[in-house]
Scaffold this motif. Structure first.
Motif, PDB file in Angstrom:
ATOM      1  N   SER A   1     -13.233  -7.749  22.293  1.00 46.23           N
ATOM      2  CA  SER A   1     -14.455  -7.360  21.590  1.00 46.23           C
ATOM      3  C   SER A   1     -15.502  -6.849  22.572  1.00 46.23           C
ATOM      4  O   SER A   1     -15.414  -7.074  23.778  1.00 46.23           O
ATOM      5  N   GLN A   2     -16.489  -6.143  22.007  1.00 46.74           N
ATOM      6  CA  GLN A   2     -17.608  -5.621  22.782  1.00 46.74           C
ATOM      7  C   GLN A   2     -18.912  -6.078  22.119  1.00 46.74           C
ATOM      8  O   GLN A   2     -18.989  -6.190  20.899  1.00 46.74           O
ATOM      9  N   LEU A   3     -19.925  -6.333  22.927  1.00 45.61           N
ATOM     10  CA  LEU A   3     -21.216  -6.783  22.426  1.00 45.61           C
ATOM     11  C   LEU A   3     -22.108  -5.571  22.174  1.00 45.61           C
ATOM     12  O   LEU A   3     -22.202  -4.678  23.023  1.00 45.61           O
ATOM     13  N   ALA A   4     -22.749  -5.543  20.974  1.00 45.70           N
ATOM     14  CA  ALA A   4     -23.639  -4.427  20.651  1.00 45.70           C
ATOM     15  C   ALA A   4     -24.851  -4.456  21.572  1.00 45.70           C
ATOM     16  O   ALA A   4     -25.529  -5.479  21.717  1.00 45.70           O
ATOM     17  N   VAL A   5     -25.132  -3.330  22.198  1.00 41.45           N
ATOM     18  CA  VAL A   5     -26.257  -3.208  23.129  1.00 41.45           C
ATOM     19  C   VAL A   5     -27.457  -2.682  22.376  1.00 41.45           C
ATOM     20  O   VAL A   5     -27.357  -1.690  21.648  1.00 41.45           O
ATOM     21  N   GLY A   6     -28.606  -3.370  22.518  1.00 43.90           N
ATOM     22  CA  GLY A   6     -29.820  -2.937  21.831  1.00 43.90           C
ATOM     23  C   GLY A   6     -30.459  -1.762  22.541  1.00 43.90           C
ATOM     24  O   GLY A   6     -29.847  -1.060  23.357  1.00 43.90           O
ATOM     25  N   ALA A   7     -31.760  -1.563  22.213  1.00 42.29           N
ATOM     26  CA  ALA A   7     -32.471  -0.413  22.764  1.00 42.29           C
ATOM     27  C   ALA A   7     -32.829  -0.594  24.229  1.00 42.29           C
ATOM     28  O   ALA A   7     -33.183   0.347  24.900  1.00 42.29           O
TER      29      ALA A   7
ATOM     30  N   GLU B   1     -34.379  -6.961  28.759  1.00 45.12           N
ATOM     31  CA  GLU B   1     -33.510  -7.873  29.483  1.00 45.12           C
ATOM     32  C   GLU B   1     -32.276  -8.229  28.673  1.00 45.12           C
ATOM     33  O   GLU B   1     -31.162  -8.299  29.204  1.00 45.12           O
ATOM     34  N   VAL B   2     -32.455  -8.456  27.367  1.00 48.22           N
ATOM     35  CA  VAL B   2     -31.310  -8.817  26.530  1.00 48.22           C
ATOM     36  C   VAL B   2     -30.330  -7.655  26.443  1.00 48.22           C
ATOM     37  O   VAL B   2     -29.103  -7.842  26.509  1.00 48.22           O
ATOM     38  N   GLY B   3     -30.850  -6.425  26.292  1.00 44.38           N
ATOM     39  CA  GLY B   3     -29.980  -5.264  26.247  1.00 44.38           C
ATOM     40  C   GLY B   3     -29.220  -5.085  27.549  1.00 44.38           C
ATOM     41  O   GLY B   3     -28.012  -4.791  27.561  1.00 44.38           O
ATOM     42  N   ARG B   4     -29.934  -5.239  28.674  1.00 49.76           N
ATOM     43  CA  ARG B   4     -29.263  -5.127  29.966  1.00 49.76           C
ATOM     44  C   ARG B   4     -28.243  -6.236  30.158  1.00 49.76           C
ATOM     45  O   ARG B   4     -27.170  -6.021  30.741  1.00 49.76           O
ATOM     46  N   LEU B   5     -28.555  -7.431  29.665  1.00 51.64           N
ATOM     47  CA  LEU B   5     -27.590  -8.530  29.736  1.00 51.64           C
ATOM     48  C   LEU B   5     -26.335  -8.203  28.929  1.00 51.64           C
ATOM     49  O   LEU B   5     -25.205  -8.453  29.389  1.00 51.64           O
ATOM     50  N   ALA B   6     -26.520  -7.622  27.736  1.00 51.04           N
ATOM     51  CA  ALA B   6     -25.373  -7.254  26.912  1.00 51.04           C
ATOM     52  C   ALA B   6     -24.523  -6.205  27.607  1.00 51.04           C
ATOM     53  O   ALA B   6     -23.281  -6.291  27.629  1.00 51.04           O
ATOM     54  N   ALA B   7     -25.176  -5.181  28.191  1.00 53.28           N
ATOM     55  CA  ALA B   7     -24.422  -4.146  28.899  1.00 53.28           C
ATOM     56  C   ALA B   7     -23.674  -4.738  30.084  1.00 53.28           C
ATOM     57  O   ALA B   7     -22.506  -4.392  30.348  1.00 53.28           O
ATOM     58  N   THR B   8     -24.315  -5.635  30.808  1.00 50.72           N
ATOM     59  CA  THR B   8     -23.661  -6.265  31.962  1.00 50.72           C
ATOM     60  C   THR B   8     -22.468  -7.105  31.519  1.00 50.72           C
ATOM     61  O   THR B   8     -21.398  -7.085  32.162  1.00 50.72           O
ATOM     62  N   LEU B   9     -22.611  -7.845  30.419  1.00 52.29           N
ATOM     63  CA  LEU B   9     -21.502  -8.644  29.907  1.00 52.29           C
ATOM     64  C   LEU B   9     -20.343  -7.757  29.461  1.00 52.29           C
ATOM     65  O   LEU B   9     -19.174  -8.084  29.688  1.00 52.29           O
TER      66      LEU B   9
ATOM     67  N   VAL C   1     -20.147 -14.794  24.533  1.00 52.06           N
ATOM     68  CA  VAL C   1     -19.702 -15.515  25.721  1.00 52.06           C
ATOM     69  C   VAL C   1     -18.707 -16.612  25.342  1.00 52.06           C
ATOM     70  O   VAL C   1     -17.724 -16.857  26.052  1.00 52.06           O
ATOM     71  N   GLY C   2     -18.951 -17.265  24.183  1.00 54.29           N
ATOM     72  CA  GLY C   2     -18.010 -18.283  23.728  1.00 54.29           C
ATOM     73  C   GLY C   2     -16.637 -17.699  23.436  1.00 54.29           C
ATOM     74  O   GLY C   2     -15.608 -18.294  23.795  1.00 54.29           O
ATOM     75  N   ARG C   3     -16.594 -16.526  22.792  1.00 60.89           N
ATOM     76  CA  ARG C   3     -15.302 -15.884  22.514  1.00 60.89           C
ATOM     77  C   ARG C   3     -14.607 -15.483  23.814  1.00 60.89           C
ATOM     78  O   ARG C   3     -13.381 -15.628  23.933  1.00 60.89           O
ATOM     79  N   VAL C   4     -15.396 -14.976  24.761  1.00 62.11           N
ATOM     80  CA  VAL C   4     -14.805 -14.613  26.054  1.00 62.11           C
ATOM     81  C   VAL C   4     -14.248 -15.859  26.740  1.00 62.11           C
ATOM     82  O   VAL C   4     -13.172 -15.826  27.344  1.00 62.11           O
ATOM     83  N   GLY C   5     -14.992 -16.966  26.651  1.00 59.10           N
ATOM     84  CA  GLY C   5     -14.502 -18.202  27.257  1.00 59.10           C
ATOM     85  C   GLY C   5     -13.209 -18.689  26.627  1.00 59.10           C
ATOM     86  O   GLY C   5     -12.402 -19.357  27.283  1.00 59.10           O
ATOM     87  N   GLU C   6     -12.990 -18.374  25.342  1.00 57.58           N
ATOM     88  CA  GLU C   6     -11.761 -18.748  24.674  1.00 57.58           C
ATOM     89  C   GLU C   6     -10.617 -17.777  24.964  1.00 57.58           C
ATOM     90  O   GLU C   6      -9.502 -17.972  24.468  1.00 57.58           O
ATOM     91  N   GLY C   7     -10.899 -16.701  25.698  1.00 60.79           N
ATOM     92  CA  GLY C   7      -9.849 -15.775  26.086  1.00 60.79           C
ATOM     93  C   GLY C   7      -9.833 -14.465  25.346  1.00 60.79           C
ATOM     94  O   GLY C   7      -8.938 -13.641  25.559  1.00 60.79           O
TER      95      GLY C   7
END
Length: 327
Positions: free
Chosen positions: A233-239, A242-250, A223-229
């Motif tokens: 990049s893409q965030l690795a999605v776990g199995a 909630e955290v995995g769904r958050l990563a996919a949503t981001l 999120v910090g990198r996205v905020g910097e513009g």
């Protein structure tokens, strides 16, 4: 603990495991504590039994001492230990019967000891006292007390009481082992439950750090990198979870932002091209206006010249008219 579980299940399961271990360890401590209390109570009863046996012996010894003192001195005050010993003996016998309970061997030995003690009271103590009341029979009373029958009865109840004490010593040894074992088991249950709880808490902490904390740290960095513009990049999605769904949503959000940025860049390029065309057209119009302005200036100059020429012609005409008039 799989990551596909939700955070509520992970945390709820962790709390449930800790609670279960705490309940089990507390139950083990309670069970061992009950065993320890039972062993301690049994040892206390055994100690009371031994003290009652000592009280039995002391009561008989006091009676014998009081009887001998009375036979020697003839004073009634010397019988006080004898009378106190009779009361104490009755109390000791009642207490021993209650402590022995339903144990057959101890009951048999105690009954034999009581028979010997009562026989000494009847056949030696009371008989000697009756004869000692008559000064003429005092010597006979002394003979009864000093006769071997009294010693035999004393040896009998002492033997029976010693036998009870021997049996009780075996019981006390076993109870001491039970108490030591109960204390050891209670300590093991207490410290074992505490150690297991600490290990489970450590394992749960490691699992939470791996399944929740570290993914959240990666999410925050992303999120910090996205905020910097940085939208590349893409965030690795776990199995899952909630955290995995958050990563996919981001990732979906960042992909949308990237598409929007590309669209904005294309629109900006189009706007820049249109602006360039507008600037070129404006420059052309400005050049045309300048040309028209120059033409207007030339026309004005021509008009000025024509006006000047008209004035000269008018003057010349005036002179011609005047000359004509003069002519």
């Amino acid at each position: 603990m799989p990551q596909s579980l939700g955070l509520n299940r992970i945390l709820g399961g962790a709390i449930g495991i800790i609670a279960l271990v705490s309940v089990l360890s507390s139950g083990a401590v309670l069970v061992t504590g009950d065993q320890l209390r039972d062993a301690t109570d049994a040892r206390s009863r055994s100690n009371q039994l031994v003290r009652a046996l000592d009280s039995f012996r002391a009561a008989m010894l006091n009676q014998e001492t009081g009887l001998r003192g009375y036979l020697i001195t003839g004073r009634d005050g010397s019988l006080e230990p004898y009378r106190a010993g009779r009361r104490t003996l009755d109390e000791a016998i009642d207490r021993l019967k209650g402590l022995v309970g339903q144990d057959a061997e101890r009951t048999r030995l105690l009954a034999a000891a009581v028979v010997a003690a009562r026989s000494w009271q009847t056949e030696v103590g009371e008989a000697a006292l009756r004869m000692a009341a008559d000064p003429a029979k005092r010597a006979e009373a002394v003979r009864i007390e000093a006769d071997g029958q009294g010693k035999q009865l004393f040896d009998t109840f002492r033997e029976k009481l010693s036998a009870i004490e021997g049996l009780e010593e075996v019981v006390r040894t076993a109870l001491a082992e039970r108490v030591a074992r109960g204390e050891r088991n209670e300590s093991i249950a207490l410290w074992g439950g505490t150690l297991i709880t600490l290990l489970i808490c450590l394992g749960i902490g490691i699992a939470i750090n791996r399944l929740i904390v570290q993914p959240l740290v990666r999410v925050m960095a992303f999120v910090g990198r996205v905020g910097e513009g940085d939208l590349s990049s893409q965030l690795a999605v776990g199995a899952g979870g909630e955290v995995g769904r958050l990563a996919a949503t981001l990732n979906t959000m960042v992909a949308g932002l990237s598409d929007l940025a590309r669209t904005n860049r294309a629109a900006t390029a189009d706007l820049n091209a249109a602006a360039a065309e507008i600037r070129a057209s404006a420059q052309e119009q400005a050049a045309s206006v300048e040309q028209q302005f120059a033409a207007v200036q030339e026309t004005a100059a021509t008009v000025d010249e024509i006006t000047h020429s008209g004035a000269q012609i008018s003057k010349r005409a005036t002179e011609v008219i005047a000359t004509a008039q003069a002519t």
